[in-house]
Design a protein around this motif. Sequence first.
Motif, PDB file in Angstrom:
ATOM      1  N   THR A 124       0.718  -5.928   6.610  1.00  0.00           N
ATOM      2  CA  THR A 124      -0.378  -4.432   6.557  1.00  0.00           C
ATOM      3  C   THR A 124      -0.222  -3.742   5.619  1.00  0.00           C
ATOM      4  OG1 THR A 124       1.896  -3.593   7.263  1.00  0.00           O
ATOM      5  CG2 THR A 124       0.896  -4.012   9.244  1.00  0.00           C
ATOM      6  N   GLY A 125       1.030  -4.677   4.838  1.00  0.00           N
ATOM      7  CA  GLY A 125       0.844  -3.883   3.550  1.00  0.00           C
ATOM      8  C   GLY A 125       1.393  -2.328   2.973  1.00  0.00           C
ATOM      9  N   CYS A 126       2.663  -2.529   4.239  1.00  0.00           N
ATOM     10  CA  CYS A 126       3.119  -0.607   4.595  1.00  0.00           C
ATOM     11  C   CYS A 126       4.310  -1.176   4.655  1.00  0.00           C
ATOM     12  CB  CYS A 126       1.987   0.000   5.219  1.00  0.00           C
ATOM     13  SG  CYS A 126       3.375   1.447   5.901  1.00  0.00           S
ATOM     14  N   ALA A 127       5.854  -0.915   3.840  1.00  0.00           N
ATOM     15  CA  ALA A 127       7.005  -0.691   3.776  1.00  0.00           C
ATOM     16  C   ALA A 127       7.259   0.883   4.234  1.00  0.00           C
ATOM     17  CB  ALA A 127       7.621  -1.688   2.582  1.00  0.00           C
ATOM     18  N   SER A 128       7.204   1.632   4.454  1.00  0.00           N
ATOM     19  CA  SER A 128       7.646   3.071   4.191  1.00  0.00           C
ATOM     20  C   SER A 128       8.061   3.351   5.655  1.00  0.00           C
ATOM     21  CB  SER A 128       6.024   4.092   4.838  1.00  0.00           C
ATOM     22  OG  SER A 128       6.822   4.861   5.029  1.00  0.00           O
ATOM     23  N   ARG A 129       9.717   3.271   5.323  1.00  0.00           N
ATOM     24  CA  ARG A 129      10.126   3.549   6.610  1.00  0.00           C
ATOM     25  C   ARG A 129       9.980   4.872   7.448  1.00  0.00           C
ATOM     26  NH1 ARG A 129      14.768   7.303   5.054  1.00  0.00           N
ATOM     27  NH2 ARG A 129      14.448   7.728   2.758  1.00  0.00           N
ATOM     28  N   PHE A 130       9.373   5.260   6.820  1.00  0.00           N
ATOM     29  CA  PHE A 130       9.165   7.115   7.833  1.00  0.00           C
ATOM     30  C   PHE A 130       7.920   6.875   8.934  1.00  0.00           C
ATOM     31  CE2 PHE A 130      10.297   8.863   3.403  1.00  0.00           C
ATOM     32  CZ  PHE A 130      11.849   8.924   3.878  1.00  0.00           C
ATOM     33  N   THR A 131       7.308   5.250   8.560  1.00  0.00           N
ATOM     34  CA  THR A 131       6.261   5.124   9.865  1.00  0.00           C
ATOM     35  C   THR A 131       7.371   4.854  11.045  1.00  0.00           C
ATOM     36  OG1 THR A 131       6.298   2.599   9.136  1.00  0.00           O
ATOM     37  CG2 THR A 131       4.923   3.507   8.298  1.00  0.00           C
ATOM     38  N   LEU A 132       8.761   4.487  11.092  1.00  0.00           N
ATOM     39  CA  LEU A 132       9.283   3.964  12.312  1.00  0.00           C
ATOM     40  C   LEU A 132       9.547   5.081  12.662  1.00  0.00           C
ATOM     41  CD1 LEU A 132       9.255   1.080  10.057  1.00  0.00           C
ATOM     42  CD2 LEU A 132      10.920   0.536  12.202  1.00  0.00           C
ATOM     43  N   ILE A 133       9.931   6.165  12.544  1.00  0.00           N
ATOM     44  CA  ILE A 133      10.405   7.954  12.875  1.00  0.00           C
ATOM     45  C   ILE A 133      10.110   8.043  14.159  1.00  0.00           C
ATOM     46  CG2 ILE A 133      11.146   9.665  12.202  1.00  0.00           C
ATOM     47  CD1 ILE A 133      11.788   9.276   9.289  1.00  0.00           C
ATOM     48  N   LYS A 177       0.779  -1.255   0.250  1.00  0.00           N
ATOM     49  CA  LYS A 177      -0.196   0.092   0.466  1.00  0.00           C
ATOM     50  C   LYS A 177       0.767   1.364   0.266  1.00  0.00           C
ATOM     51  CE  LYS A 177      -3.908   1.725   2.465  1.00  0.00           C
ATOM     52  NZ  LYS A 177      -4.753   2.230   3.512  1.00  0.00           N
ATOM     53  N   TYR A 178       1.352   1.566   0.632  1.00  0.00           N
ATOM     54  CA  TYR A 178       2.970   2.311   1.044  1.00  0.00           C
ATOM     55  C   TYR A 178       4.357   1.405   0.307  1.00  0.00           C
ATOM     56  CZ  TYR A 178      -1.470   4.743   2.816  1.00  0.00           C
ATOM     57  OH  TYR A 178      -1.960   5.754   3.177  1.00  0.00           O
ATOM     58  N   GLY A 179       5.079   2.060  -0.092  1.00  0.00           N
ATOM     59  CA  GLY A 179       6.197   1.510  -0.122  1.00  0.00           C
ATOM     60  C   GLY A 179       7.597   2.195  -0.039  1.00  0.00           C
ATOM     61  N   LEU A 180       8.544   1.797  -0.248  1.00  0.00           N
ATOM     62  CA  LEU A 180      10.086   2.631   0.789  1.00  0.00           C
ATOM     63  C   LEU A 180       9.992   4.272   1.280  1.00  0.00           C
ATOM     64  CD1 LEU A 180      12.422   1.334   2.745  1.00  0.00           C
ATOM     65  CD2 LEU A 180      13.337   1.393   0.472  1.00  0.00           C
ATOM     66  N   ASP A 181      10.118   4.973   0.019  1.00  0.00           N
ATOM     67  CA  ASP A 181      10.166   5.788   0.866  1.00  0.00           C
ATOM     68  C   ASP A 181       8.873   6.751   0.620  1.00  0.00           C
ATOM     69  OD1 ASP A 181      12.531   5.822   1.088  1.00  0.00           O
ATOM     70  OD2 ASP A 181      13.038   5.592  -1.451  1.00  0.00           O
ATOM     71  N   GLU A 182       7.662   5.702   0.727  1.00  0.00           N
ATOM     72  CA  GLU A 182       6.348   7.230   0.638  1.00  0.00           C
ATOM     73  C   GLU A 182       5.767   7.251   2.073  1.00  0.00           C
ATOM     74  OE1 GLU A 182       3.595   5.741  -3.110  1.00  0.00           O
ATOM     75  OE2 GLU A 182       3.731   4.046  -2.040  1.00  0.00           O
ATOM     76  N   PRO A 234       2.887   7.605   4.175  1.00  0.00           N
ATOM     77  CA  PRO A 234       1.051   7.435   4.097  1.00  0.00           C
ATOM     78  C   PRO A 234       0.746   8.749   4.560  1.00  0.00           C
ATOM     79  CG  PRO A 234       2.407   5.428   5.475  1.00  0.00           C
ATOM     80  CD  PRO A 234       3.452   6.781   5.367  1.00  0.00           C
ATOM     81  N   PRO A 235      -0.755   9.041   4.578  1.00  0.00           N
ATOM     82  CA  PRO A 235      -1.524  10.029   5.594  1.00  0.00           C
ATOM     83  C   PRO A 235      -0.663  10.023   6.867  1.00  0.00           C
ATOM     84  CG  PRO A 235      -3.293   8.768   4.101  1.00  0.00           C
ATOM     85  CD  PRO A 235      -1.398   8.477   3.785  1.00  0.00           C
ATOM     86  N   TRP A 236      -1.628  11.405   7.389  1.00  0.00           N
ATOM     87  CA  TRP A 236      -0.786  11.351   8.765  1.00  0.00           C
ATOM     88  C   TRP A 236      -2.128  10.224  10.068  1.00  0.00           C
ATOM     89  CZ3 TRP A 236       3.177  13.887  10.756  1.00  0.00           C
ATOM     90  CH2 TRP A 236       3.514  14.615  10.962  1.00  0.00           C
TER      91      TRP A 236
END
Length: 435
Positions: free
Chosen positions: A309-318, A7-12, A14-16
Amino acid sequence: MSKLKLKYGLDEVPPWAELILFSLQWLAISVPTIIIIGPVVAVLHFDHPGDQVIYVQKLFFITGLVMFCQLLWGHRLPLVTGPAAVLLIGVLAGQGSSMHAIYSSILIGGIILTLLSITGLFSKVTKFFTTRVVATILLLIAFTLTPTIMNLIVSPSGEQSSALFNILFAFGLILLMFAANKLLTGIWKSTLIIWAMLLGTLAYLVMSPTPALDHPGNYKPLATFFEGMAFKFSLEPGLLFSFLVCFLALSINDLGSIQSVGEMLKPGNMSKRITRGITFTGLANVLSGALGVIGPVNFSLSPGVIASTGCASRFTLIPAALGLLLLSFMPLVIGFMESIPTVIIGTALMYVMCSQISAGLLMAFGAGHFDFESGLIIGLPVLLGVVVAFFPAEVLKTMPGSLRPVIGNGFAMGVLAVMFLEHVVYRGKGIIAEG
């Protein structure tokens, strides 16, 4: 093999709203690793609860800081960071040495790992990491921690009168965790350990004849841990060599974790990501040694979370990393976390080590007719049998005579466990052996 749909790639980003939810999930996955390892090490060093809390505060700080740096400048992959269980083995082996010598060894190990990575020599060292070597190391980490697991389970309150209850409670909880692992999916499966610790603690307090929930103390809601820190370098060659062997395993773990996510997401410049990732792990261990805490490593938990989850965004871990940093300055919260009965900590550590055994067996035998769940079915009975074999004679004497031949028999408990897992929890999965 079908391509993973994300659903969200590595460098994408997601909405807040989703970013916060995903971040809370990562935070819930990160905290248990610190709460399992941190108090075990802290108790080895300090008798005073306040000093133990300060130790765990520093561990939260290191973990949050290195995770934040890895996400932005290191491997830049959605990877969870946590204290390295293999370094716990080094700390246990160095109990006859001073704390200064132990953490000087961790600092030197971090320097060597950093130099190997930035000079490119680490890639040459990896040729020694054959399948059999890696599998053996993964298994050894689990088996060498069995005395620690046994001590946590048998005597959480220091009273032999409650030993039998603690043993039965731990066995029941670990089997329930395996059943939940089989039945749950998505975020519930990913956060299984923290739910098991929370619900297990409540059940223990209600059922135990001698509840062992310590009062967290009169800690300030917010407090720093930098005051009074004084690093003193101390070199003991034998202890250093012991830790360098542990760092060999740590580097294998770190490399495997980065590669597992790399294989899943197929990002560019993997060689540079590996170099940067291991370099930051080395630097984090240097800082850990200077602060006097056990060093961190990247964990291989992320692929399952990403797939569910289908979410691979690294920004979700920040935000999760920032949450760990915030918790490091909240001794009152950490005090409550540390008050979890040690029988719960020991059971959770056993569950984590069963996963370690499964990973080692999977590495040894490949994924043909062997998978991770098969490794778990074998791992728990074997580890359980070894833990039971370490029970002290004085603990066995407290058991009723009718139960002692079973509960005190590591072989019998292992056989019962594998039969239960094979024919109840994972029913229909096995293959009948040919006579």
